[in-house]
Design a protein around this motif. Structure first.
Motif, PDB file in Angstrom:
ATOM      1  N   CYS A 116       0.825  -1.207   0.000  1.00 20.09           N
ATOM      2  CA  CYS A 116       0.000   0.000   0.000  1.00 20.09           C
ATOM      3  C   CYS A 116       0.864   1.263   0.000  1.00 20.09           C
ATOM      4  O   CYS A 116       0.510   2.257  -0.643  1.00 20.09           O
ATOM      5  N   ALA A 117       2.020   1.196   0.698  1.00 22.33           N
ATOM      6  CA  ALA A 117       2.885   2.366   0.806  1.00 22.33           C
ATOM      7  C   ALA A 117       3.295   2.877  -0.579  1.00 22.33           C
ATOM      8  O   ALA A 117       3.290   4.078  -0.838  1.00 22.33           O
ATOM      9  N   ALA A 118       3.623   1.929  -1.478  1.00 26.49           N
ATOM     10  CA  ALA A 118       4.082   2.334  -2.810  1.00 26.49           C
ATOM     11  C   ALA A 118       2.965   3.046  -3.575  1.00 26.49           C
ATOM     12  O   ALA A 118       3.196   4.090  -4.196  1.00 26.49           O
ATOM     13  N   TYR A 119       1.765   2.480  -3.516  1.00 26.62           N
ATOM     14  CA  TYR A 119       0.649   3.096  -4.241  1.00 26.62           C
ATOM     15  C   TYR A 119       0.261   4.424  -3.598  1.00 26.62           C
ATOM     16  O   TYR A 119       0.023   5.418  -4.287  1.00 26.62           O
ATOM     17  N   ALA A 120       0.219   4.418  -2.231  1.00 28.27           N
ATOM     18  CA  ALA A 120      -0.166   5.641  -1.523  1.00 28.27           C
ATOM     19  C   ALA A 120       0.830   6.760  -1.810  1.00 28.27           C
ATOM     20  O   ALA A 120       0.444   7.915  -1.997  1.00 28.27           O
ATOM     21  N   ALA A 121       2.124   6.413  -1.889  1.00 29.11           N
ATOM     22  CA  ALA A 121       3.147   7.424  -2.161  1.00 29.11           C
ATOM     23  C   ALA A 121       2.858   8.122  -3.489  1.00 29.11           C
ATOM     24  O   ALA A 121       2.919   9.356  -3.583  1.00 29.11           O
ATOM     25  N   GLU A 122       2.520   7.341  -4.506  1.00 23.25           N
ATOM     26  CA  GLU A 122       2.249   7.915  -5.823  1.00 23.25           C
ATOM     27  C   GLU A 122       0.969   8.754  -5.814  1.00 23.25           C
ATOM     28  O   GLU A 122       0.907   9.826  -6.417  1.00 23.25           O
ATOM     29  N   ILE A 123      -0.050   8.241  -5.103  1.00 25.55           N
ATOM     30  CA  ILE A 123      -1.321   8.975  -5.045  1.00 25.55           C
ATOM     31  C   ILE A 123      -1.125  10.321  -4.354  1.00 25.55           C
ATOM     32  O   ILE A 123      -1.506  11.368  -4.870  1.00 25.55           O
ATOM     33  N   VAL A 124      -0.471  10.280  -3.166  1.00 23.70           N
ATOM     34  CA  VAL A 124      -0.301  11.517  -2.397  1.00 23.70           C
ATOM     35  C   VAL A 124       0.614  12.492  -3.142  1.00 23.70           C
ATOM     36  O   VAL A 124       0.396  13.705  -3.116  1.00 23.70           O
ATOM     37  N   ARG A 125       1.601  11.948  -3.843  1.00 24.25           N
ATOM     38  CA  ARG A 125       2.492  12.824  -4.619  1.00 24.25           C
ATOM     39  C   ARG A 125       1.685  13.615  -5.646  1.00 24.25           C
ATOM     40  O   ARG A 125       1.896  14.815  -5.839  1.00 24.25           O
ATOM     41  N   GLY A 126       0.740  12.931  -6.283  1.00 23.75           N
ATOM     42  CA  GLY A 126      -0.126  13.616  -7.230  1.00 23.75           C
ATOM     43  C   GLY A 126      -0.822  14.797  -6.579  1.00 23.75           C
ATOM     44  O   GLY A 126      -0.911  15.887  -7.148  1.00 23.75           O
ATOM     45  N   GLY A 127      -1.282  14.578  -5.338  1.00 19.10           N
ATOM     46  CA  GLY A 127      -1.978  15.645  -4.618  1.00 19.10           C
ATOM     47  C   GLY A 127      -1.051  16.785  -4.256  1.00 19.10           C
ATOM     48  O   GLY A 127      -1.364  17.958  -4.468  1.00 19.10           O
ATOM     49  N   VAL A 128       0.135  16.434  -3.731  1.00 17.95           N
ATOM     50  CA  VAL A 128       1.075  17.459  -3.287  1.00 17.95           C
ATOM     51  C   VAL A 128       1.550  18.292  -4.479  1.00 17.95           C
ATOM     52  O   VAL A 128       1.672  19.516  -4.395  1.00 17.95           O
ATOM     53  N   GLN A 129       1.758  17.609  -5.617  1.00 22.33           N
ATOM     54  CA  GLN A 129       2.243  18.364  -6.778  1.00 22.33           C
ATOM     55  C   GLN A 129       1.155  19.218  -7.410  1.00 22.33           C
ATOM     56  O   GLN A 129       1.452  20.071  -8.237  1.00 22.33           O
ATOM     57  N   SER A 130      -0.112  18.972  -7.001  1.00 20.86           N
ATOM     58  CA  SER A 130      -1.176  19.812  -7.548  1.00 20.86           C
ATOM     59  C   SER A 130      -1.269  21.145  -6.802  1.00 20.86           C
ATOM     60  O   SER A 130      -1.983  22.051  -7.215  1.00 20.86           O
ATOM     61  N   ILE A 131      -0.529  21.271  -5.669  1.00 23.28           N
ATOM     62  CA  ILE A 131      -0.521  22.544  -4.938  1.00 23.28           C
ATOM     63  C   ILE A 131       0.378  23.518  -5.684  1.00 23.28           C
ATOM     64  O   ILE A 131       1.524  23.209  -5.988  1.00 23.28           O
ATOM     65  N   ARG A 132      -0.152  24.704  -5.971  1.00 14.69           N
ATOM     66  CA  ARG A 132       0.655  25.666  -6.733  1.00 14.69           C
ATOM     67  C   ARG A 132       1.779  26.214  -5.860  1.00 14.69           C
ATOM     68  O   ARG A 132       1.571  26.463  -4.672  1.00 14.69           O
ATOM     69  N   PRO A 133       2.950  26.431  -6.452  1.00 14.28           N
ATOM     70  CA  PRO A 133       4.088  26.943  -5.672  1.00 14.28           C
ATOM     71  C   PRO A 133       3.748  28.265  -4.995  1.00 14.28           C
ATOM     72  O   PRO A 133       4.245  28.557  -3.903  1.00 14.28           O
ATOM     73  N   GLY A 134       2.897  29.059  -5.629  1.00 18.92           N
ATOM     74  CA  GLY A 134       2.512  30.350  -5.074  1.00 18.92           C
ATOM     75  C   GLY A 134       1.920  30.237  -3.680  1.00 18.92           C
ATOM     76  O   GLY A 134       2.120  31.105  -2.834  1.00 18.92           O
ATOM     77  N   GLN A 135       1.201  29.154  -3.441  1.00 18.16           N
ATOM     78  CA  GLN A 135       0.585  28.930  -2.137  1.00 18.16           C
ATOM     79  C   GLN A 135       1.651  28.796  -1.057  1.00 18.16           C
ATOM     80  O   GLN A 135       1.549  29.382   0.009  1.00 18.16           O
ATOM     81  N   ILE A 136       2.679  27.981  -1.400  1.00 19.15           N
ATOM     82  CA  ILE A 136       3.750  27.746  -0.431  1.00 19.15           C
ATOM     83  C   ILE A 136       4.525  29.040  -0.201  1.00 19.15           C
ATOM     84  O   ILE A 136       4.851  29.408   0.926  1.00 19.15           O
TER      85      ILE A 136
END
Lengths: 216, 222
Positions: free
Chosen positions: B101-121
């Motif tokens: 599950c860790a491998a799949y979850a890592a890819e899923i969450v990465r998709g979410g994190v990369q959808s955050i615009r840099p401007g927000q950070i």
């Protein structure tokens, strides 16, 4: 004298891998043909056909592949149908494949802009030609990456054949582990063989997907 | 066809099947929680500046995603004792499913994190927030919100996949069904019922989880 896990044993695993590939291709071909029918039914204009196919997909996506295989292999003979393990696996895996590919391809068919089929209809092109010549070629492109990742899933899914006793890659591994008493090395080798079968496909799928996005 | 259906031995065994359902839910939810936590670690490694960490994470994720979960279960259950770690069927099952599950979850969450615009950070940084706070309030919550449906299907998938840990005698639903089959020989009825139970479980959880998501991740953010 206990056998050591060496080159000869590795070749035995490779021979098992041959059946993994044969079984995957068989299920993918039969399941793909059925899957196309499912996808067309799912996007048809008749509601009853759409509902029927949606239920079919839901059933196969909502139950474990293992249970589907057990049902075909152990359940059907009860009704007086004699099924050989190869037949049972081909039926089970193909039905499973048809439901998943049906859903993937439904998505791809619906992703083709409506204007395309409207234009075809305006030109007086009938359903068969509209699908074969206009919609499906475009849908094929859109659905290709997901189809290839499903193929990877299918290859991994054929490992369950080991639990029904077909000597494919995983079952060969089980046998080898029992003979050599080196399960760590044997299952490691089995995993590596799967890895090198699946990795090129995964890579291919990711590449095509990137290219599709670049076009849009 | 002269087969008489007889569901009574299956229905009579409902306490066993219920125990199986509980086993299935226990194993899949534990693996989901552990897997998601480990997955976030791998995701952070995957996005880190250190090349070594990135390569380890990518290697792990690709290795897990390109091998069958059954082989991973066998590797853990039969292979670990060879290096001196002895695990029960259920422990091996949970460990293998967590790693998977860790491998799949890592890819899923990465998709979410990369959808955050840099401007927000950058905005967070401009407001003087700590890196940890930026991650907690600006990155994770919206990222999880974005990938919540994918995580839910991952959970359902785990639940369905947990059926194959019956092969290492971890006591979940399919394991009990197989035992029942060898006692009563009512294979058709048993596997049909088994399929129905899994179908009900997956439908129920997919509905329940999406409801929870609607409440918990509703806009405007609470």
């Amino acid at each position: 004298m206990i056998r050591q896990f060496g080159w000869g044993e590795f070749v035995f695993l490779l021979e098992g891998a041959r059946w993994t590939i044969v079984l995957s291709l068989l299920a993918f071909t039969v399941g793909g043909a059925l899957g196309l029918a499912v996808a067309l039914g799912r996007t048809s204009k008749w509601k009853i056909l759409r509902v029927l196919m949606a239920t079919y997909i839901q059933i196969f996506q909502g139950t474990p592949l293992l249970v589907q295989l057990f049902f075909v292999y152990f359940g059907l003979p009860m009704l007086g149908m004699k099924v050989d393990v190869w037949v049972a696996l081909t039926i089970g895996l193909s039905l499973h494949t048809s439901a998943f590919l049906g859903e993937i391809w439904r998505g791809s068919i619906q992703a083709v802009p409506d204007g395309q089929s409207e234009a075809a209809r305006a030109l007086g092109i009938g359903y068969v030609h509209r699908m074969v010549d206009v919609v499906l070629p475009q849908a094929f492109r859109i659905g290709l990456p997901a189809t290839i990742s499903f193929l990877v899933n299918l290859i991994k899914g054929t490992a369950l054949a080991a639990l029904l006793g077909l000597t494919e890659l995983t079952r060969s591994g089980q046998l080898m582990a029992n003979i050599t008493f080196q399960p760590l090395q044997v299952y490691g080798a089995v995993a590596l063989i799967y890895f090198f079968i699946c990795l090129p496909l995964t890579y291919c799928s990711a590449r095509i997907e990137r290219r599709l996005h670049a076009v849009r | 066809m002269n087969y008489t259906f007889d569901f009574s031995p299956v229905l009579a065994a409902w306490p066993t099947l219920l125990e199986g359902v509980i086993g299935t839910l226990r194993m899949s939810s534990l693996s989901m929680v552990f897997g998601l936590s480990l997955g976030i670690v791998f995701m952070l490694m995957r996005l880190s500046n250190q090349k070594v960490l990135r390569i380890i994470a990518i290697g792990y994720i690709e290795l897990i995603r390109n091998t069958p979960i059954l082989v991973q279960v066998f590797f853990v259950f039969f292979g670990m004792p060879a290096i001196g770690i002895r695990l029960s069927g259920e422990q091996a099952a949970i460990l293998a499913m967590t790693l998977n599950c860790a491998a799949y979850a890592a890819e899923i969450v990465r998709g979410g994190v990369q959808s955050i615009r840099p401007g927000q950070i950058e905005a967070g940084r401009a407001l003087g927030m700590h890196t940890a706070d930026i991650y907690r309030f600006i990155v994770f919550r919206p990222a999880i919100r974005a990938v919540y449906p994918a995580l839910c299907s991952q959970f359902i998938l785990m639940m369905l996949n947990s059926s194959l840990v019956s092969s290492v005698s971890a006591e979940e639903l399919t394991y009990f069904a197989q035992t029942l089959d060898s006692q009563t020989f009512r294979s058709f009825e048993i596997y049909l019922t088994l399929g129905v139970i899994y179908l009900v479980l997956s439908q129920f959880f997919s509905a329940a989880l999406s409801m929870i998501g609607r409440v918990y991740f509703s806009y405007p953010a609470k």
